[in-house]
Design an enzyme around this catalytic site. Sequence first.
Site, PDB file in Angstrom:
ATOM      1  N   MET A  30     -13.513  39.111  -8.362  1.00  7.97           N
ATOM      2  CA  MET A  30     -12.736  38.796  -9.556  1.00  7.97           C
ATOM      3  C   MET A  30     -11.781  39.944  -9.882  1.00  7.97           C
ATOM      4  O   MET A  30     -11.279  40.048 -11.001  1.00  7.97           O
ATOM      5  CB  MET A  30     -13.656  38.507 -10.744  1.00  7.97           C
ATOM      6  N   LEU A  33     -11.285  46.125  -8.976  1.00  7.22           N
ATOM      7  CA  LEU A  33     -12.076  46.596  -7.845  1.00  7.22           C
ATOM      8  C   LEU A  33     -12.552  48.032  -8.019  1.00  7.22           C
ATOM      9  O   LEU A  33     -11.890  48.873  -8.618  1.00  7.22           O
ATOM     10  CB  LEU A  33     -11.255  46.477  -6.561  1.00  7.22           C
ATOM     11  N   HIS A  34     -13.732  48.296  -7.458  1.00  2.62           N
ATOM     12  CA  HIS A  34     -14.314  49.632  -7.447  1.00  2.62           C
ATOM     13  C   HIS A  34     -14.944  49.863  -6.078  1.00  2.62           C
ATOM     14  O   HIS A  34     -14.827  49.021  -5.170  1.00  2.62           O
ATOM     15  CB  HIS A  34     -15.334  49.800  -8.579  1.00  2.62           C
ATOM     16  N   GLY A  36     -17.878  49.652  -5.032  1.00  6.98           N
ATOM     17  CA  GLY A  36     -18.802  48.616  -4.583  1.00  6.98           C
ATOM     18  C   GLY A  36     -18.089  47.508  -3.830  1.00  6.98           C
ATOM     19  O   GLY A  36     -18.537  47.084  -2.758  1.00  6.98           O
ATOM     20  N   HIS A  37     -16.962  47.040  -4.380  1.00  5.06           N
ATOM     21  CA  HIS A  37     -16.176  46.033  -3.673  1.00  5.06           C
ATOM     22  C   HIS A  37     -15.663  46.569  -2.333  1.00  5.06           C
ATOM     23  O   HIS A  37     -15.692  45.866  -1.312  1.00  5.06           O
ATOM     24  CB  HIS A  37     -14.963  45.617  -4.512  1.00  5.06           C
ATOM     25  N   GLN A  61     -17.293  30.258 -14.853  1.00  3.93           N
ATOM     26  CA  GLN A  61     -18.560  30.994 -14.876  1.00  3.93           C
ATOM     27  C   GLN A  61     -18.737  31.815 -16.141  1.00  3.93           C
ATOM     28  O   GLN A  61     -19.718  32.527 -16.294  1.00  3.93           O
ATOM     29  CB  GLN A  61     -18.703  31.878 -13.644  1.00  3.93           C
ATOM     30  N   VAL A 176     -23.995  49.675  -4.656  1.00  6.71           N
ATOM     31  CA  VAL A 176     -23.341  50.986  -4.649  1.00  6.71           C
ATOM     32  C   VAL A 176     -23.441  51.564  -6.052  1.00  6.71           C
ATOM     33  O   VAL A 176     -23.182  50.875  -7.043  1.00  6.71           O
ATOM     34  CB  VAL A 176     -21.872  50.876  -4.204  1.00  6.71           C
ATOM     35  N   SER A 186     -17.472  46.234 -12.569  1.00  6.40           N
ATOM     36  CA  SER A 186     -16.169  46.204 -13.237  1.00  6.40           C
ATOM     37  C   SER A 186     -16.329  46.316 -14.748  1.00  6.40           C
ATOM     38  O   SER A 186     -15.431  46.800 -15.437  1.00  6.40           O
ATOM     39  CB  SER A 186     -15.434  44.905 -12.890  1.00  6.40           C
ATOM     40  N   ARG A 187     -17.470  45.880 -15.275  1.00  6.17           N
ATOM     41  CA  ARG A 187     -17.695  45.941 -16.719  1.00  6.17           C
ATOM     42  C   ARG A 187     -18.048  47.334 -17.203  1.00  6.17           C
ATOM     43  O   ARG A 187     -18.071  47.572 -18.420  1.00  6.17           O
ATOM     44  CB  ARG A 187     -18.778  44.942 -17.130  1.00  6.17           C
TER      45      ARG A 187
END
Length: 283
Positions: A30, A33-34, A36-37, A61, A176, A186-187
């Site tokens: 979504m 990005l960080h 983890g992505h 969602q 991660v 992301s939150r």
Amino acid sequence: MQVVRTVAEVRAALVALRAGLGAVGFVPTMGALHEGHLSLVRAAKEGCGSVIVSIFVNPTQFGPNEDFAKYPRTFEADCALLEAEGVDLVFAPQVEEMYPQGAATFVEVEGLSDRLDGASRPGHFRGVATVVAKLFHIVQPTRAYFGQKDAAQVAVLRRMVRELHFPLELVACATVREADGLAMSSRNRYLSVEERKQALVLKRALDAIAALQAAGERDAAALRAAGLRVIEAEPAAKLDYLKLVHPLTLEDVARTEGETLVAVAAWIGSTRLIDNVVLGDRV
């Protein structure tokens, strides 16, 4: 790196990608990005000849009082990160492309979708399963990569893939974390400096359970109680759930004799965060 907006464009691009590069790796996101992505992107690059990333904030969602409107959207920065990672194609559709006017077709994994996050966020996993099924149908990847942080989502999608006979492999990659242990999300950018410190209580609760289990405790109620004590010691944390469940069915377990998912969700301020750990050897 190509950026495409429509189903027709992505299908045309895929013809060229498949012609010479073999397996197609797919990372649905979504955006915002960080690392983890990006770890999923790197896993896809290792295992596939080409990599496609989707960026789509999926409205179905989100519940009516959730954060769809304010969910972080950083498209230009996301594309720069993906280009640096060598991604071949970014699919970034508009809502109308994914959900044509009057759309009334949804995918729901009954039973499983009502557990963990599904119990707290009614309809959430119906939205997830629907959009991922659409993306799988459009992209037709060889392998699709998801983060273990979203363990309930992974369980729902594994069953959907199996029961709808999607010809792909679903790969779950390790969570991660930041240097202090906070699971990347992301939150996390919603958190104030003080809330950022308070959010570490989720990981401390999981660590307490894992340590007690490693010391020999197998009773799920006793293990859960140890985690609850940690959560309750942080006044800023409002617990949604802390559960010990089977990682595939998401059903509660009485004892941790086999592989067990310990999943937690809590609000820190107005931000809802999730985390998990798997006890026992992976099967």
